[in-house]
Design an enzyme around this catalytic site. Sequence first.
Site, PDB file in Angstrom:
ATOM      1  N   LYS A  35       0.843  -1.189   0.000  1.00 51.17           N
ATOM      2  CA  LYS A  35       0.000   0.000   0.000  1.00 51.17           C
ATOM      3  C   LYS A  35       0.882   1.244   0.000  1.00 51.17           C
ATOM      4  CE  LYS A  35      -4.067   2.079   2.053  1.00 51.17           C
ATOM      5  NZ  LYS A  35      -5.183   1.845   2.976  1.00 51.17           N
ATOM      6  N   ASP A 129     -13.958  -0.813  13.070  1.00 49.30           N
ATOM      7  CA  ASP A 129     -14.797  -0.353  11.948  1.00 49.30           C
ATOM      8  C   ASP A 129     -15.329  -1.549  11.172  1.00 49.30           C
ATOM      9  OD1 ASP A 129     -14.422   2.226   9.369  1.00 49.30           O
ATOM     10  OD2 ASP A 129     -16.141   1.353  10.408  1.00 49.30           O
ATOM     11  N   LYS A 131     -17.457  -3.771   9.066  1.00 52.37           N
ATOM     12  CA  LYS A 131     -18.468  -3.794   7.994  1.00 52.37           C
ATOM     13  C   LYS A 131     -17.879  -4.621   6.857  1.00 52.37           C
ATOM     14  CE  LYS A 131     -16.974   0.869   6.743  1.00 52.37           C
ATOM     15  NZ  LYS A 131     -17.255   2.272   7.013  1.00 52.37           N
ATOM     16  N   ASN A 134     -14.706  -3.806   5.071  1.00 51.90           N
ATOM     17  CA  ASN A 134     -13.409  -3.848   5.770  1.00 51.90           C
ATOM     18  C   ASN A 134     -12.924  -5.259   6.010  1.00 51.90           C
ATOM     19  OD1 ASN A 134     -13.162  -1.140   5.913  1.00 51.90           O
ATOM     20  ND2 ASN A 134     -13.856  -0.949   8.032  1.00 51.90           N
ATOM     21  N   ASP A 147      -8.506  -2.567   8.798  1.00 45.24           N
ATOM     22  CA  ASP A 147      -9.090  -1.256   9.065  1.00 45.24           C
ATOM     23  C   ASP A 147      -8.850  -0.369   7.860  1.00 45.24           C
ATOM     24  OD1 ASP A 147      -8.914   1.056  11.840  1.00 45.24           O
ATOM     25  OD2 ASP A 147     -10.032   1.011   9.963  1.00 45.24           O
ATOM     26  N   THR A 165     -20.856   4.555   5.567  1.00 50.26           N
ATOM     27  CA  THR A 165     -22.236   4.246   5.894  1.00 50.26           C
ATOM     28  C   THR A 165     -22.547   4.403   7.377  1.00 50.26           C
ATOM     29  OG1 THR A 165     -23.857   2.500   5.915  1.00 50.26           O
ATOM     30  CG2 THR A 165     -21.568   1.816   6.134  1.00 50.26           C
TER      31      THR A 165
END
Length: 264
Positions: A35, A129, A131, A134, A147, A165
């Site tokens: 990344k 977090d 969802k 993720n 994350d 969201t």
Amino acid sequence: LHLGMFEIGKPLGKGKFGRVYLAKERSSGFVCALKVLHKSELQQGGVQKQVRREIEIQSNLRHPNVLRLYGHFHDSKRIFLILEFAGRGELYKHLRKEHRFPEWKAAQYIAQMAAALKYLHKKHVMHRDIKPENILVGIHGEIKISDFGWSVHAPNNRRQTMCGTLDYLPPEMLAHGSKDNYYSEKVDLWSLGVLMYEFLVGEAPFEDTPVMTQRRITRADMSVPSFVSSEAKDLIKKLLVLDPAKRIPLEEIQRHPWIVKHCE
Ligand SMILES: CC(C)CCNC(=O)Cn1cc(-c2ccc3c(-c4nc5ccccc5[nH]4)n[nH]c3c2)cn1
């Protein structure tokens, strides 16, 4: 550690604060997700201290259901994160394609999430977090929580709401109107209930217009469709409880009949 030691492959995803590429470490052939964060963008976003803290935290996490951060390095303009490569990519893409998961698959995912959360809470790390956006899937079908706070932004069919969201926010974070007020690791239990509902039903329990979503969350106003088994419904109801102290603890989730039945 420097960029030259990596052979850069296809882009794996892009986002607000960075792009992720498939990468191979030349000498060992080790495959990872590299990344790239631009220091200038982090400065503009005022998040460079947060990123340093996140790097510190994530470098020390070791759990099969938590995405590894193996290391990091930087040059004058960029920070490079050496992340674990998850062989089957983003969970939300599988969820969108399959619409919803069979109960045995949802139960295995929730059991893995509970194990990951138990590990994180023991290390006093919370609010990862939770969802579908993720969560990644490893080559053996196991899930890896990450994350993505920095990255979720790509236009494709992630939930299109302004600042991410609202669907997964627990009532105690909405009640005082600001996200900064105190919350405990119990917020992750609420989000786990929302995740379980979405796995089984194919949409989030409080999905509505932003105003209505907030109202429905603060009233825990949701209904579970009849095609969901009664054991699954029982666990959802024990997670989506307004009072954080009354939510079923992680240890009890792993012993719940619905989990035990599908995870023998
Ligand atoms: C500040 C720092 C410590 C935060 C560290 N966490 C992140 O940067 C979160 N993050 C993880 C990723 C990410 C995205 C995609 C993948 C993938 C992956 N595997 C794939 C397989 C098929 C198709 C797409 C795939 N993406 N493996 N590992 C990844 C990791 C992007 N942002």
